[in-house]
Write an enzyme that holds these catalytic residues in place. Structure first.
Site, PDB file in Angstrom:
ATOM      1  N   ASN A   1      -0.006 -10.790  13.277  1.00 50.40           N
ATOM      2  CA  ASN A   1      -1.429 -11.012  13.018  1.00 50.40           C
ATOM      3  C   ASN A   1      -1.722 -12.499  12.819  1.00 50.40           C
ATOM      4  OD1 ASN A   1      -3.838  -9.349  10.804  1.00 50.40           O
ATOM      5  ND2 ASN A   1      -4.097 -11.165  12.015  1.00 50.40           N
TER       6      ASN A   1
ATOM      7  N   LYS B   1       0.750   2.936   9.005  1.00 52.24           N
ATOM      8  CA  LYS B   1       1.725   1.870   8.756  1.00 52.24           C
ATOM      9  C   LYS B   1       1.924   1.825   7.247  1.00 52.24           C
ATOM     10  CE  LYS B   1       2.363  -3.082   8.695  1.00 52.24           C
ATOM     11  NZ  LYS B   1       1.822  -4.412   8.998  1.00 52.24           N
TER      12      LYS B   1
END
Lengths: 65, 259
Positions: B207, B97
């Site tokens: 998250n 990522k």
């Protein structure tokens, strides 16, 4: 020999990056390494000779988003 | 049709981060409740005394999910590329990522550095998941650089503001119908995740919204339901909105009314 390890100056007597990791107790750990901000793969650690004032980063997994 | 990133098929369309949980056990329970196949992880300097990185890695391996390492915090191409190499060796995956941060207040991607780093890493065999903006030209450059997934932001990282620009996200979906698109960052509520999926996005990555909830495990489940609901709605071809009312009950035969 004076080198930086994770940003802290230390006096060590190690010739190679591999020896430094063994000295610091990272021998069996899952860590990645960089010297002077350049990645050094596991396969090159035994040959990688450290010099005075080198900056070594020892990196491990951590949580992330 | 199932979701696939770089030819890896996945069951879940929810990608979950591993930071900020009240405890390691709650993180594991939240991962399980989310049904996620993929969790994001990162790297940091390891103390030779604490070795906390080893403990974290053992914990993640016990969750039996794929990991997507990030280059969080990197502010330049060289730093991001070196971090990606360390991540590949540590985690044993070509997935990365890619974050190249350009601005402190919004943590906005430096899209120029992002494209350059994406090209370097793709040429070196990495499978790059670029954290980007909703700019179509940048997206095109990232695809040309070798990316086969795009991850535009919904809102700044950790802000929980939801989808700041649904029009731009919709345009991206329409412009790249065959590219897996993931809304990454800024999602605060399950309704935000559902909205992203209703736009036709392939997945969402979040998250803080789970980790900082009062009950992260329940919130992980809520997000899993929202993602599934939004995806099903997209597949069901939603009606188009219109400006004026239209009665849903048939007017013909209404009692007491002669038309």
């Amino acid at each position: 020999m004076k080198i930086q390890i994770n940003g802290e100056t230390q006096q060590v007597e190690c010739n190679t990056l591999h020896e430094l990791l063994e000295h610091l107790g990272h021998g069996a750990s899952t860590v990645a390494t960089a010297v002077n901000q350049e990645f050094v793969p596991i396969s090159e650690r035994e040959q990688y000779r450290l010099s005075t004032d080198d900056s070594v980063d020892i990196i491990a997994p951590m949580s992330g988003g | 049709m199932s979701l696939s990133f770089y030819d890896v098929e996945l069951d879940s369309r929810l990608l979950l981060g591993t930071s900020l949980y009240p405890s390691p056990q709650i993180m594991l329970d939240a991962i399980a409740a989310s049904g996620s196949d993929i969790v994001t992880v990162s790297l940091r300097r390891e103390s030779s005394t604490e070795k906390s990185g080893q403990a974290f890695w053992s914990l993640i391996k016990s969750a039996n999910v794929r990991v997507l390492p990030n280059t969080a915090g990197c502010r330049g191409v060289k730093e991001a590329v070196n971090t990606a190499h360390m991540a590949r060796e540590l985690f044993g995956t070509p997935w990365i990522k890619l974050e190249v941060i350009g601005e402190d207040d919004t943590l906005q991607p430096d899209v120029f550095g992002l494209v350059e780093a994406a090209r370097i890493l793709s040429d070196d065999g990495f499978h790059v998941f670029p954290y980007t903006t909703d700019d179509l030209v940048v997206a095109d450059r990232l695809l040309n650089a070798g990316c086969r997934v795009l991850m535009p932001w919904g809102a700044p990282i950790g802000s929980g503001r939801g989808l700041n620009n649904p029009y731009a996200l919709s345009s991206m979906r329409a412009h790249f119908p065959d590219v897996p698109l993931v809304v990454d960052a800024g999602i605060g509520l399950p309704s935000h995740a559902a909205a992203a999926m209703e736009l036709g996005y392939d997945a969402v990555l979040l998250n803080t919204a789970v980790a900082r909830a009062g009950d992260p495990v329940a919130m992980a489940r809520a997000f899993a339901l929202a993602v599934e609901s939004g995806r099903t709605a997209w597949q069901a071809d939603p009606m188009m909105p219109r400006d004026m009312a239209a009665p849903s009950t048939p007017v013909l035969g209404t009692p007491f009314r002669d038309l």
